[in-house]
Motif scaffolding. Structure first.
Motif, mmCIF file in Angstrom:
data_model
loop_
_atom_site.group_PDB
_atom_site.id
_atom_site.type_symbol
_atom_site.label_atom_id
_atom_site.label_comp_id
_atom_site.label_asym_id
_atom_site.label_seq_id
_atom_site.Cartn_x
_atom_site.Cartn_y
_atom_site.Cartn_z
ATOM 1 N N TYR A 167 0.823 -1.209 0.000
ATOM 2 C CA TYR A 167 0.000 0.000 0.000
ATOM 3 C C TYR A 167 0.860 1.262 0.000
ATOM 4 O O TYR A 167 0.660 2.167 -0.809
ATOM 5 N N THR A 168 1.795 1.354 0.948
ATOM 6 C CA THR A 168 2.521 2.604 1.111
ATOM 7 C C THR A 168 3.335 2.966 -0.117
ATOM 8 O O THR A 168 3.442 4.143 -0.469
ATOM 9 N N ASN A 169 3.898 1.978 -0.778
ATOM 10 C CA ASN A 169 4.758 2.257 -1.928
ATOM 11 C C ASN A 169 3.986 2.381 -3.237
ATOM 12 O O ASN A 169 4.346 3.188 -4.088
ATOM 13 N N ILE A 170 2.930 1.619 -3.390
ATOM 14 C CA ILE A 170 2.176 1.651 -4.652
ATOM 15 C C ILE A 170 1.101 2.729 -4.624
ATOM 16 O O ILE A 170 0.915 3.468 -5.597
ATOM 17 N N VAL A 171 0.401 2.862 -3.517
ATOM 18 C CA VAL A 171 -0.759 3.743 -3.452
ATOM 19 C C VAL A 171 -0.573 4.887 -2.455
ATOM 20 O O VAL A 171 -1.344 5.844 -2.451
ATOM 21 N N GLY A 172 0.458 4.806 -1.618
ATOM 22 C CA GLY A 172 0.572 5.677 -0.453
ATOM 23 C C GLY A 172 0.472 7.163 -0.722
ATOM 24 O O GLY A 172 -0.009 7.916 0.130
ATOM 25 N N LYS A 173 0.926 7.608 -1.876
ATOM 26 C CA LYS A 173 0.876 9.037 -2.189
ATOM 27 C C LYS A 173 -0.555 9.551 -2.270
ATOM 28 O O LYS A 173 -0.811 10.740 -2.054
ATOM 29 N N TYR A 174 -1.489 8.677 -2.582
ATOM 30 C CA TYR A 174 -2.837 9.112 -2.957
ATOM 31 C C TYR A 174 -3.850 8.850 -1.849
ATOM 32 O O TYR A 174 -4.915 8.268 -2.081
ATOM 33 N N GLY A 175 -3.531 9.288 -0.638
ATOM 34 C CA GLY A 175 -4.423 9.056 0.484
ATOM 35 C C GLY A 175 -5.791 9.673 0.303
ATOM 36 O O GLY A 175 -6.808 9.074 0.656
ATOM 37 N N VAL A 176 -5.853 10.873 -0.249
ATOM 38 C CA VAL A 176 -7.146 11.541 -0.458
ATOM 39 C C VAL A 176 -8.010 10.726 -1.403
ATOM 40 O O VAL A 176 -9.213 10.536 -1.174
ATOM 41 N N GLN A 177 -7.411 10.220 -2.469
ATOM 42 C CA GLN A 177 -8.171 9.434 -3.440
ATOM 43 C C GLN A 177 -8.613 8.095 -2.856
ATOM 44 O O GLN A 177 -9.710 7.608 -3.147
ATOM 45 N N VAL A 178 -7.755 7.484 -2.022
ATOM 46 C CA VAL A 178 -8.146 6.237 -1.366
ATOM 47 C C VAL A 178 -9.301 6.493 -0.402
ATOM 48 O O VAL A 178 -10.247 5.702 -0.319
ATOM 49 N N GLN A 179 -9.257 7.611 0.308
ATOM 50 C CA GLN A 179 -10.366 7.960 1.192
ATOM 51 C C GLN A 179 -11.675 8.100 0.422
ATOM 52 O O GLN A 179 -12.734 7.678 0.892
ATOM 53 N N ALA A 180 -11.605 8.680 -0.763
ATOM 54 C CA ALA A 180 -12.809 8.830 -1.587
ATOM 55 C C ALA A 180 -13.385 7.470 -1.953
ATOM 56 O O ALA A 180 -14.608 7.257 -1.917
ATOM 57 N N LEU A 181 -12.516 6.518 -2.296
ATOM 58 C CA LEU A 181 -12.983 5.171 -2.624
ATOM 59 C C LEU A 181 -13.549 4.478 -1.385
ATOM 60 O O LEU A 181 -14.581 3.794 -1.463
ATOM 61 N N LEU A 182 -12.903 4.653 -0.241
ATOM 62 C CA LEU A 182 -13.394 4.025 0.982
ATOM 63 C C LEU A 182 -14.775 4.539 1.364
ATOM 64 O O LEU A 182 -15.613 3.797 1.881
ATOM 65 N N LYS A 183 -15.038 5.812 1.110
ATOM 66 C CA LYS A 183 -16.364 6.369 1.390
ATOM 67 C C LYS A 183 -17.418 5.724 0.492
ATOM 68 O O LYS A 183 -18.536 5.437 0.931
ATOM 69 N N LYS A 184 -17.078 5.499 -0.759
ATOM 70 C CA LYS A 184 -18.008 4.809 -1.661
ATOM 71 C C LYS A 184 -18.246 3.377 -1.176
ATOM 72 O O LYS A 184 -19.382 2.882 -1.176
ATOM 73 N N ALA A 185 -17.169 2.710 -0.765
ATOM 74 C CA ALA A 185 -17.291 1.328 -0.317
ATOM 75 C C ALA A 185 -18.123 1.233 0.963
ATOM 76 O O ALA A 185 -18.840 0.248 1.181
ATOM 77 N N ALA A 186 -18.039 2.260 1.814
ATOM 78 C CA ALA A 186 -18.781 2.240 3.070
ATOM 79 C C ALA A 186 -20.282 2.332 2.865
ATOM 80 O O ALA A 186 -21.061 2.013 3.772
ATOM 81 N N ALA A 187 -20.694 2.751 1.673
ATOM 82 C CA ALA A 187 -22.119 2.926 1.394
ATOM 83 C C ALA A 187 -22.805 1.622 0.994
ATOM 84 O O ALA A 187 -24.023 1.592 0.842
ATOM 85 N N VAL A 188 -22.026 0.558 0.821
ATOM 86 C CA VAL A 188 -22.603 -0.723 0.403
ATOM 87 C C VAL A 188 -22.118 -1.826 1.332
ATOM 88 O O VAL A 188 -21.099 -1.691 2.011
ATOM 89 N N GLN A 189 -22.850 -2.917 1.348
ATOM 90 C CA GLN A 189 -22.428 -4.095 2.115
ATOM 91 C C GLN A 189 -21.382 -4.842 1.311
ATOM 92 O O GLN A 189 -21.582 -5.154 0.132
ATOM 93 N N ILE A 190 -20.255 -5.152 1.928
ATOM 94 C CA ILE A 190 -19.193 -5.886 1.244
ATOM 95 C C ILE A 190 -18.980 -7.207 1.965
ATOM 96 O O ILE A 190 -18.545 -7.238 3.110
ATOM 97 N N ASP A 191 -19.312 -8.287 1.287
ATOM 98 C CA ASP A 191 -19.118 -9.613 1.855
ATOM 99 C C ASP A 191 -17.820 -10.258 1.387
ATOM 100 O O ASP A 191 -17.381 -11.269 1.954
ATOM 101 N N MET A 192 -17.220 -9.683 0.341
ATOM 102 C CA MET A 192 -15.985 -10.242 -0.190
ATOM 103 C C MET A 192 -15.254 -9.163 -0.981
ATOM 104 O O MET A 192 -15.886 -8.327 -1.624
ATOM 105 N N ILE A 193 -13.925 -9.173 -0.893
ATOM 106 C CA ILE A 193 -13.096 -8.279 -1.694
ATOM 107 C C ILE A 193 -12.178 -9.119 -2.555
ATOM 108 O O ILE A 193 -11.457 -9.995 -2.049
ATOM 109 N N CYS A 194 -12.204 -8.861 -3.862
ATOM 110 C CA CYS A 194 -11.357 -9.574 -4.818
ATOM 111 C C CYS A 194 -10.376 -8.579 -5.437
ATOM 112 O O CYS A 194 -10.718 -7.872 -6.395
ATOM 113 N N PRO A 195 -9.138 -8.497 -4.910
ATOM 114 C CA PRO A 195 -8.153 -7.569 -5.444
ATOM 115 C C PRO A 195 -7.379 -8.179 -6.612
ATOM 116 O O PRO A 195 -7.484 -9.379 -6.890
ATOM 117 N N LEU A 196 -6.580 -7.358 -7.270
ATOM 118 C CA LEU A 196 -5.787 -7.828 -8.401
ATOM 119 C C LEU A 196 -4.454 -8.439 -7.976
ATOM 120 O O LEU A 196 -3.780 -9.077 -8.793
#
Length: 406
Positions: free
Chosen positions: A198-227
């Motif tokens: 996370y810190t090396n690949i995405v770490g610079k973009y904390g604001v953008q990750v927060q935006a995605l987390l807010k979207k994710a918080a609006a739905v029920q997530i029973d499973m996460i399938c990452p790349l």
């Protein structure tokens, strides 16, 4: 020969491990390899989520064909155009010209940029909130710009409550037969690699990750399938909480990370004495030699710890090479909300402290302690009170911090 695993009754992992890769993106060491994840949904319509890196495309192609069992491929959803996920796009579309590529407008543009041609005449452009019915399953799409490229989107299966999260929630390391995070001791064996990822690949973009987390918080997530890395089906909230901390630049450990760059051992000695003084005061410490430890590991630790000390020899009137690279790497990853101190060394003109401060000071919400220790060649007995004063200041600061050590 194929190698697949079922995620659910009708969702199949068709990705592959790469254990021969030495440097991910040519930058980050991956001694335990990496996985490239792709998923195939078998509904009334078949849906392939992303492809893989060229290094494993032959295994991936066999997995896809086995999972399809002679069926056509109806949709190929592209979440992210980085080549470790899109390199096999041409191969899949050559085998399945019937497939419709599902992507957003930016991804379509990047397809042309990477492949120099229109690979398919059938492209379904989607935007935020659009839905795609596959039969029993309905997918909806969310934009996730700069997590960690500008074109990134994610998919959410409204039926099974599955988030296909692109590069978010990934980790370094081959899967080694396991698919789910609960099949391994993730906290013990993989959390550090997840943090480093996370810190090396995405770490610079904390604001953008927060935006995605807010979207994710609006739905029920029973499973996460990452790349990359494991599929999450248990304790999802705990992992999301880690992303909350990392993306807000909140430390996980109330303690002091000490990184040093020493040519002949004198700067290292001062760092060791400081570490001992801190431990005597009940402060947790971790130490790194910048000349032998990969920058990505120290960057991850800098995100983890609340207090940071950088100790460096002066080299060619500047900061020692490996320390200079580390500090600029930390700055480029936008680290925030830390307390920082410096130790400098120089036989005739110790200037590294001032120069290190200049790199770190512009970062947001960084508290820089005034007790910079300046050494000429080696630490003297007369400087021990100065070093102890720095240890006192760091101990007092950590005592004031309200962080639960992990």
């Amino acid at each position: 020969m194929y190698c697949t695993r079922n995620v659910t009754d009708d969702l199949i992992w068709v990705g592959a491990d790469d254990r021969r890769l030495a440097m991910f993106e040519g930058v980050y060491s991956v001694p335990r390899g990496v996985s490239y994840n792709s998923y195939l949904l078998l509904d009334e319509k078949t849906v392939l989520f992303d492809t893989v890196d060229k290094a494993v495309e032959s295994v991936f192609a066999e997995n896809v064909e086995h999972a399809l069992s002679g069926r056509d491929l109806d949709y190929l959803v592209i979440h992210h155009m980085e080549p470790d996920h899109s390199a096999a796009l041409r191969l899949i579309l050559a085998r399945h010209p019937e497939a419709t590529v599902v992507c957003n407008a930016q991804i379509e543009k990047m397809i042309h940029q990477f492949f120099g041609e229109n690979l398919t005449a059938k492209t379904l452009l989607v935007k935020e909130g659009d839905k795609l019915s596959c039969g029993k399953h309905t997918l909806t799409f969310l934009s996730a710009p700069m997590v960690h490229w500008p074109e990134v989107m994610v998919s959410y299966d409204l039926t099974d409550k599955i988030l296909f999260s692109a590069d978010a929630f990934g980790t370094f390391g081959a899967l080694n037969g396991a698919l789910f995070a609960d099949e391994v001791d993730f906290s013990r064996d993989y959390l550090d690699e997840a943090r480093r990822y996370y810190t090396n690949i995405v770490g610079k973009y904390g604001v953008q990750v927060q935006a995605l987390l807010k979207k994710a918080a609006a739905v029920q997530i029973d499973m996460i399938c990452p790349l990359h890395g494991f599929v999450w089906r248990e304790n999802i909230g705990e992992y999301i909480e880690k992303y909350q901390k990392w993306s807000k630049y909140e430390p996980e450990v109330n303690g002091v990370m000490i990184a040093y760059a020493s040519v002949y051992g004198n700067t290292e000695n001062a760092a060791n004495i400081l570490a001992c003084a801190l431990r005597d005061r009940g402060v947790k410490t971790q130490m790194f030699d910048t000349s032998v430890t990969a920058s990505s590991e120290i960057v991850a630790a800098a995100f983890q710890f609340s207090h940071l000390v950088f100790a460096s020899a002066t080299y060619n009137m500047g900061v020692f090479i490996s320390m200079d690279e580390l500090l600029r790497d930390i700055a480029s990853h936008n680290l925030q909300n830390r307390t920082v101190a410096f130790i400098e060394n120089g036989s005739w003109a110790p200037t590294s402290g001032k120069l290190m401060r200049e790199i770190i000071a512009p970062l947001k919400s960084m508290t820089i302690l005034e007790q910079t220790i300046s050494i000429k060649s080696s630490l003297t007995d007369g400087q021990l009170p100065e070093l102890n004063a720095l240890a006192d200041a760091l101990a007092e600061s950590t005592n004031q911090a309200k962080i639960s050590n992990s």
